[in-house]
Design an enzyme around this catalytic site. Structure first.
Site, mmCIF file in Angstrom:
data_model
loop_
_atom_site.group_PDB
_atom_site.id
_atom_site.type_symbol
_atom_site.label_atom_id
_atom_site.label_comp_id
_atom_site.label_asym_id
_atom_site.label_seq_id
_atom_site.Cartn_x
_atom_site.Cartn_y
_atom_site.Cartn_z
ATOM 1 N N GLU A 52 69.125 0.895 31.718
ATOM 2 C CA GLU A 52 67.940 0.806 30.880
ATOM 3 C C GLU A 52 68.124 -0.233 29.778
ATOM 4 O O GLU A 52 67.233 -1.057 29.516
ATOM 5 C CB GLU A 52 67.633 2.172 30.242
ATOM 6 C CG GLU A 52 67.331 3.262 31.261
ATOM 7 C CD GLU A 52 68.567 4.081 31.625
ATOM 8 O OE1 GLU A 52 68.433 5.294 31.808
ATOM 9 O OE2 GLU A 52 69.671 3.477 31.730
ATOM 10 N N CYS A 75 70.109 8.812 29.718
ATOM 11 C CA CYS A 75 71.015 9.660 28.949
ATOM 12 C C CYS A 75 70.468 9.849 27.540
ATOM 13 O O CYS A 75 69.761 8.993 27.004
ATOM 14 C CB CYS A 75 72.415 9.059 28.918
ATOM 15 S SG CYS A 75 72.525 7.494 28.032
ATOM 16 N N SER A 168 95.857 -0.374 69.156
ATOM 17 C CA SER A 168 94.539 -0.042 68.595
ATOM 18 C C SER A 168 93.830 -1.235 67.979
ATOM 19 O O SER A 168 92.827 -1.065 67.281
ATOM 20 C CB SER A 168 94.689 1.051 67.528
ATOM 21 O OG SER A 168 95.511 0.602 66.457
ATOM 22 N N LEU A 204 96.149 -0.810 53.547
ATOM 23 C CA LEU A 204 95.080 0.017 52.972
ATOM 24 C C LEU A 204 94.426 -0.604 51.738
ATOM 25 O O LEU A 204 93.995 0.102 50.828
ATOM 26 C CB LEU A 204 95.605 1.424 52.625
ATOM 27 C CG LEU A 204 96.231 2.216 53.777
ATOM 28 C CD1 LEU A 204 96.707 3.579 53.287
ATOM 29 C CD2 LEU A 204 95.254 2.373 54.939
ATOM 30 N N ARG A 207 89.782 -5.797 51.773
ATOM 31 C CA ARG A 207 89.825 -7.218 52.091
ATOM 32 C C ARG A 207 88.400 -7.780 52.200
ATOM 33 O O ARG A 207 87.929 -8.153 53.271
ATOM 34 C CB ARG A 207 90.631 -7.438 53.378
ATOM 35 C CG ARG A 207 92.095 -7.064 53.201
ATOM 36 C CD ARG A 207 92.950 -7.374 54.403
ATOM 37 N NE ARG A 207 92.732 -6.469 55.514
ATOM 38 C CZ ARG A 207 93.261 -5.241 55.604
ATOM 39 N NH1 ARG A 207 94.017 -4.776 54.620
ATOM 40 N NH2 ARG A 207 93.033 -4.495 56.648
ATOM 41 N N SER A 221 104.841 15.453 52.714
ATOM 42 C CA SER A 221 105.397 16.652 52.075
ATOM 43 C C SER A 221 106.896 16.566 51.842
ATOM 44 O O SER A 221 107.415 17.033 50.826
ATOM 45 C CB SER A 221 105.059 17.890 52.904
ATOM 46 O OG SER A 221 105.554 17.768 54.220
ATOM 47 N N LEU A 296 96.023 15.006 60.200
ATOM 48 C CA LEU A 296 95.520 15.143 58.839
ATOM 49 C C LEU A 296 94.013 15.351 58.842
ATOM 50 O O LEU A 296 93.475 16.106 58.033
ATOM 51 C CB LEU A 296 95.897 13.918 58.010
ATOM 52 C CG LEU A 296 95.464 13.926 56.539
ATOM 53 C CD1 LEU A 296 96.072 15.112 55.798
ATOM 54 C CD2 LEU A 296 95.853 12.617 55.855
#
Length: 365
Positions: A52, A75, A168, A204, A207, A221, A296
């Site tokens: 705003e 806000c 892959s 990870l 890019r 773990s 996972l």
């Protein structure tokens, strides 16, 4: 033009804040006077002016008597910046059109009421569903204080992540992979299991030009991550957080390399993912992109921490009884126990398709 037309423009502007405003919401604003757009703005970065105030500053003429369109309720409290309601009243806007109300308890309808009390006409709920969807991460985090988790994978049409040999590269094409990096830029963190690190040695990072690297998280773990893997070697450049059950002899070397070790509770010898989400939320991490591996993925689904699924589908068949599928683990015992998705969408990405849906556990509607 209608209120909906101007709100669509405000939504488009809001998206320009992707990857820059977290943990704040993305917000866009358009100011109209006598049928003409005289000012536009969006929240560009956390700590910077809200949409705003940015739009008011950009006005080509006095906004007095005009209409302000904003995707999220203005806000009415001091935070990193002063209240936007003050600026709206000072500039004597006659009308404010709000996409959706703010879930922040410091606002939550009070911004609208403040304006109405001051004599400003306020309309709410214009393109409300679109405005809420834009900030699904913000709404979840402000209400739950845990990250919004997106489970992402790419697979062939017969449901394979890779060939039976493990190869892959690549399941999907460049357009789909570019979309993944835009998601990495938008979300706060990316998470994988140790198996993915050992098999793929991923980096990870994001890019894309001008992109921002997410916090990289590894569920490990027993703290077995190799100190010479690419994640650890780049830990001083892009943050690396290793979720472990306890420290061991490898801990100090990992920390010297720049990694941070986060000790978590365990369930059956594995990281308690619900506990991990609470700890990440306490650090202000509002969103996590879960990218593997298959074990996972199932653990996250079983723990109920996943809110959204992104499945990139390549129209190719590779077969292989031993080839991995996106979700592993033991699996649910009965089809009736399968987790349903809702609000499904299908988007073409080059020669591939993106299927997106929300888990029923998600509070986002």
């Amino acid at each position: 033009m209608t209120d909906e037309d101007y709100m669509r423009r405000a939504l488009m502007l809001a998206r320009r804040g992707e990857g820059r405003v977290s943990p704040n919401p993305m917000v866009g604003c358009v100011i109209v006077k006598e049928g003409r757009v005289i000012g536009e703005g969006w929240h560009e970065k956390c700590g910077g002016p809200h949409a705003e105030r940015a739009a008011l500053a950009a006005c080509a003429e006095s906004p007095q008597g005009g209409t302000l369109y904003v995707t999220l309720e203005p806000c009415c409290h001091w935070g990193r910046t002063p209240p936007c309601t003050d600026a709206i009243m000072e500039k004597r806007l006659a009308r404010v059109v709000v996409g959706c109300l703010d879930a922040n308890p410091l606002v939550a309808g009070n911004g609208v009421q403040t304006l109405r009390t001051a004599g400003v006409a306020v309309a709410t709920g214009v393109l409300e569903a679109d405005c809420k969807k834009l900030n699904e991460v913000f709404f979840h985090f402000i209400q739950n204080q845990t990250p919004f988790v997106t489970l992402k994978y790419a697979m062939t049409l017969d449901g394979k992540l890779a060939a039976h040999t493990g190869d892959s590269k690549w399941v999907t094409g460049e357009t789909a992979r570019a979309h993944v990096h835009r998601t990495r830029n938008r979300l706060s963190a990316i998470m994988v299991g140790l198996g993915t690190v050992l098999q793929d040695d991923p980096l990870l990072t994001c890019r894309m030009e001008g992109g921002r690297d997410p916090v990289r998280i590894v569920c490990d773990s027993r703290l077995r991550i190799p100190p010479d893997c690419r994640l650890v070697r780049s830990a001083r450049v892009s943050p690396l957080l290793i979720a472990a059950a306890e420290r061991n002899a490898r801990a100090e070397a990992l920390e010297r390399a720049g990694a941070e070790i986060l000790l978590c509770n365990t369930v059956n010898g594995r990281i308690d993912l619900a506990d991990l989400m609470r700890r990440l939320g306490a650090r202000g991490i509002d969103s996590v992109l879960l990218e593997g591996g298959a074990a996972l993925h199932f653990a996250a689904l079983e723990a109920g921490i996943v809110h959204k699924v992104q499945a990139y589908i390549a129209p190719k068949l590779i077969g292989g009884a031993g080839a991995k599928s996106p979700v592993g683990g033991q699996g649910f015992a009965k089809m009736a126990d399968a987790l349903p998705l809702r609000h499904m969408t299908v988007s073409p990405l080059g020669e591939n398709f993106l299927l997106e849906g929300e888990l029923a556990c998600s509070p986002v509607s």
